[in-house]
Motif scaffolding. Sequence first.
Motif, mmCIF file in Angstrom:
data_model
loop_
_atom_site.group_PDB
_atom_site.id
_atom_site.type_symbol
_atom_site.label_atom_id
_atom_site.label_comp_id
_atom_site.label_asym_id
_atom_site.label_seq_id
_atom_site.Cartn_x
_atom_site.Cartn_y
_atom_site.Cartn_z
ATOM 1 N N GLY A 250 22.235 -9.004 -49.479
ATOM 2 C CA GLY A 250 21.159 -8.705 -48.473
ATOM 3 C C GLY A 250 21.810 -7.092 -47.784
ATOM 4 O O GLY A 250 20.705 -6.054 -47.482
ATOM 5 N N HIS A 251 22.047 -6.094 -48.757
ATOM 6 C CA HIS A 251 22.513 -4.571 -48.306
ATOM 7 C C HIS A 251 21.633 -3.476 -49.152
ATOM 8 O O HIS A 251 21.623 -4.468 -51.019
ATOM 9 N N PRO A 252 20.493 -3.014 -49.028
ATOM 10 C CA PRO A 252 19.751 -2.350 -49.351
ATOM 11 C C PRO A 252 20.541 -0.559 -50.315
ATOM 12 O O PRO A 252 22.314 -0.728 -50.282
ATOM 13 N N HIS A 253 20.114 -0.881 -51.688
ATOM 14 C CA HIS A 253 20.346 0.079 -52.183
ATOM 15 C C HIS A 253 19.404 0.666 -53.070
ATOM 16 O O HIS A 253 18.315 0.083 -53.853
ATOM 17 N N TRP A 254 19.669 2.020 -53.357
ATOM 18 C CA TRP A 254 18.439 3.197 -54.345
ATOM 19 C C TRP A 254 18.660 3.261 -55.950
ATOM 20 O O TRP A 254 20.089 3.402 -55.263
ATOM 21 N N ARG A 255 17.867 3.181 -56.396
ATOM 22 C CA ARG A 255 17.592 3.255 -57.809
ATOM 23 C C ARG A 255 17.270 3.969 -58.239
ATOM 24 O O ARG A 255 15.694 3.770 -58.178
ATOM 25 N N SER A 256 17.295 5.618 -59.206
ATOM 26 C CA SER A 256 16.670 7.034 -59.230
ATOM 27 C C SER A 256 16.557 5.737 -61.232
ATOM 28 O O SER A 256 17.220 6.000 -60.948
ATOM 29 N N VAL A 257 14.697 6.059 -60.880
ATOM 30 C CA VAL A 257 14.200 5.996 -61.928
ATOM 31 C C VAL A 257 13.366 6.990 -63.737
ATOM 32 O O VAL A 257 12.663 7.441 -62.212
ATOM 33 N N PRO A 258 13.614 6.813 -64.483
ATOM 34 C CA PRO A 258 12.646 7.140 -65.121
ATOM 35 C C PRO A 258 11.090 7.177 -65.184
ATOM 36 O O PRO A 258 10.696 5.571 -64.130
ATOM 37 N N TYR A 259 9.931 7.813 -65.720
ATOM 38 C CA TYR A 259 9.213 7.677 -64.840
ATOM 39 C C TYR A 259 7.749 8.277 -66.169
ATOM 40 O O TYR A 259 8.155 9.253 -66.307
ATOM 41 N N CYS A 260 7.091 7.617 -65.879
ATOM 42 C CA CYS A 260 5.607 8.183 -66.735
ATOM 43 C C CYS A 260 4.636 9.146 -65.899
ATOM 44 O O CYS A 260 4.138 9.664 -66.060
ATOM 45 N N MET A 261 5.011 9.197 -64.015
ATOM 46 C CA MET A 261 4.138 9.423 -63.704
ATOM 47 C C MET A 261 4.620 10.451 -62.461
ATOM 48 O O MET A 261 4.734 8.815 -61.790
ATOM 49 N N ALA A 262 4.544 10.589 -61.429
ATOM 50 C CA ALA A 262 4.928 11.374 -60.042
ATOM 51 C C ALA A 262 4.152 12.002 -59.478
ATOM 52 O O ALA A 262 3.538 13.515 -60.208
ATOM 53 N N LEU A 263 3.331 11.288 -58.140
ATOM 54 C CA LEU A 263 2.412 12.262 -57.835
ATOM 55 C C LEU A 263 2.547 12.162 -56.237
ATOM 56 O O LEU A 263 3.537 11.553 -55.515
ATOM 57 N N GLY A 264 2.158 13.343 -55.263
ATOM 58 C CA GLY A 264 3.098 13.885 -53.748
ATOM 59 C C GLY A 264 1.827 12.973 -53.108
ATOM 60 O O GLY A 264 1.864 13.186 -52.268
#
Length: 300
Positions: A213-227
């Motif tokens: 039940g603990h949260p954890h963040w993962r950086s992932v490669p992307y095909c698109m990044a939108l602001g």
Amino acid sequence: MRDQRLKDIVPFVVSVESGSFTAAAERLYLTSSAVSKSIARLEERLGARLLERTTRTLQLTDAGNAYYQTCLRIMQELAEAEAILTAQRTIPSGRLRLAVPNTYGRLGVMPLLIPFCQQHPEIELSVTFSDRFIDLFDEGIDVAVRIGGPTDLPASLGSRQMGRERMVFCATPDYLDRAGRPTSENELLQHRAILYERTDGSTKPWLFTTADGHPHWRSVPYCMALGDVDAQVQALCGGLGVAQMPSWLIREPLSREALEIILPEQQPEGLMLSLVWPRRKQLLPKVDSLLAALGELTIR
């Protein structure tokens, strides 16, 4: 002593605003001598010189300026207290300023504002749509709807927490038919990711929940990044890949099955939705009625 303190504040403030004892006396229907004696009595009690007198003008000393700002605040709060007590005897009316986030304001708040305005035609509602942090006092806002932001609010602000976002992974059925439906976190990371790009150029990582039940963040490669989150939804519905989105943002495409939730067991909590308002205004009928209407807000 308390009565005398309040009695001397008004001649002092009016003298500063008018620029002379004579002009202040005319406004207060007193003699110049009475105003001058009132200021002298005030300075003697405080043990500080508040005004520098010249033949033509009055100038605040440093101590006088600090005391003047305090007096203004006291008089303003008294006026607002009287306005609140008077307003309690009236129907909700007058100008009301609301600040909401851009997309959530449109999708989550506007459906509640339409019946609110129909019910209270005497209210002149002004709504600011912005994702930036808005200072309620600096910008004259009566109520703000916030997603995220500081939780340690000053005592001058009232707040009500309305729940947290539910984050879900999703894609179009067509994309998943082509690329396959992931059944684990590692399989999901192999898919084409559509990420949110922050203003500093970094991308927002994906949030997962561990088995305990603990949260954890993962950086992932992307095909698109939108602001822009609306652009993310468009890219998702166009079948360009997978994204993690708050459920409130994709409620409509989910309802018509244009999007499909992936890994339904992975639905961690996101940011908090809250209402914030200046405490001194919460007894105004127009503010109280708006807070009641916004009590129906949901973010899940």
